[in-house]
Design an enzyme around this catalytic site. Structure first.
Site, mmCIF file in Angstrom:
data_model
loop_
_atom_site.group_PDB
_atom_site.id
_atom_site.type_symbol
_atom_site.label_atom_id
_atom_site.label_comp_id
_atom_site.label_asym_id
_atom_site.label_seq_id
_atom_site.Cartn_x
_atom_site.Cartn_y
_atom_site.Cartn_z
ATOM 1 N N ASP A 1 0.754 -1.324 -0.114
ATOM 2 C CA ASP A 1 0.006 0.099 0.041
ATOM 3 C C ASP A 1 0.907 1.172 -0.188
ATOM 4 O O ASP A 1 1.793 1.266 0.578
ATOM 5 C CB ASP A 1 -1.073 0.102 1.402
ATOM 6 C CG ASP A 1 -2.013 -0.993 1.372
ATOM 7 O OD1 ASP A 1 -2.240 -1.428 0.030
ATOM 8 O OD2 ASP A 1 -2.701 -1.546 2.094
ATOM 9 N N PHE A 2 0.360 2.391 -0.583
ATOM 10 C CA PHE A 2 0.817 3.694 -0.479
ATOM 11 C C PHE A 2 1.410 3.889 0.927
ATOM 12 O O PHE A 2 2.434 4.510 1.062
ATOM 13 C CB PHE A 2 -0.119 4.619 -1.024
ATOM 14 C CG PHE A 2 0.663 6.095 -0.890
ATOM 15 C CD1 PHE A 2 1.174 6.487 -2.273
ATOM 16 C CD2 PHE A 2 0.158 7.048 0.187
ATOM 17 C CE1 PHE A 2 1.512 7.693 -2.291
ATOM 18 C CE2 PHE A 2 0.724 8.278 -0.014
ATOM 19 C CZ PHE A 2 1.378 8.479 -1.236
#
EC number: 5.4.99.25
Length: 302
Positions: free
Chosen positions: A48-49
């Site tokens: 994920d970011f």
């Protein structure tokens, strides 16, 4: 001075990147690809970011084994905030509900956390890269569209309770492929009747790889030079990342046959995937045993 091919270098192998928070997996991939001036690159096991940690970057023909690396188990350090539910399951989203959590004891939280060890069913989050009719779910979620998702069986091999303080739960989780740690934290919060979301996530293990074996992009930048020698020394051989597969060494004739897509006869029994090496012990790729001594090419480096 090394003469540069405008299309990039034909280099093969895997770089173990420690991805920074605030960078998508694809953005991290493109940065590494440019730094190594690689003709071809891909990543495996997207993060994920807002997550950090191990992100294997496959260069050149190593992209052919990315799907096999996805099968490997992973280990995470995660911190979850109790009493708050986020629309994304992590701190990137908006808090949509708050519930009391102050009454929970340390022992109660530890007991509920331990109950998730073993085989469990998870419903993939809407904010995920899973696709529906060719479109990632997170794109639908951003439009306010929610679709039904089937639950999937995953395995939590270890869930180590590291402590609880000021509403924040800390865990170390070892799990099978396809496990969503955001969903795990949300499910723990639901079982505690207070809700929860991820505020920190770090992948610390990937198959036999430990976070201490990785390099940050900043560390790779320091090694960059015109001849790429220092950078290339950090590239791992593809076969070294496939510890779960047996080695099969072929004769010169067998090596030629397998390269041309022909089956070969060996003494290898069982239905399994194997690593293939030629008569010079050079890695050729992955073969599929048919159970009767016959091996077919699966993914070859040619």
């Amino acid at each position: 001075m090394l003469r540069r091919n405008p299309k990039g270098r034909s280099i093969n192998g895997i770089v173990l990147l420690d991805k920074d928070i605030g960078l998508s997996s694809n953005a991290a991939l493109q940065k590494v690809k440019r730094l190594f001036f690689a003709k071809k690159a891909g990543h495996t096991g997207a993060l994920d970011f807002s997550a950090s940690g191990i992100l294997p970057i496959c260069l050149g023909q190593a992209t052919k084994i990315a799907q096999f690396l996805l099968e490997d188990d992973k280990r995470y350090f995660v911190r979850g905030k109790l009493g708050q539910i986020s629309d994304t399951g992590d701190c990137e989203g908006s808090i949509i509900k708050t519930q009391p959590f102050e009454h929970l004891s340390d022992s109660e939280i530890a007991k509920v956390t331990a109950s998730f060890k073993g085989n469990i069913f998870q419903i993939p989050p809407m904010y995920s890269a899973l696709k529906r009719d060719g479109q990632p779910l997170y794109k639908l979620a951003r439009k306010g569209i929610e679709v039904e998702r089937e639950s999937r069986l995953v395995t939590i091999y270890k869930i180590i309770y590291l402590g609880y303080k000021n509403g924040i739960l800390s865990l170390e989780v070892t799990c099978s492929k396809g496990t969503y740690i955001r969903t795990l934290i949300e499910d723990i919060g639901e079982k505690l009747s207070c809700g929860a979301h991820v505020i920190e996530l770090r992948r610390t293990g990937f198959a036999h790889i430990d976070i201490r074996q990785t390099l940050t992009f900043s560390e790779l930048e320091i090694l960059a030079s015109n001849d790429y020698q220092a950078l290339d020394e950090k590239i791992l051989a593809s076969e070294d990342m496939l510890l779960g597969l047996e080695d099969v060494y072929l004769s010169k004739v067998q090596s030629l046959d397998i390269k041309f897509g022909r089956e070969i006869q060996t003494d290898k029994q069982g239905l399994l995937k194997v690593k293939l090496f030629n008569e010079k012990k050079q890695f050729l790729g992955i073969g599929q045993c048919q159970g009767n001594g016959i091996i077919l090419p699966k993914k070859l480096f040619i």
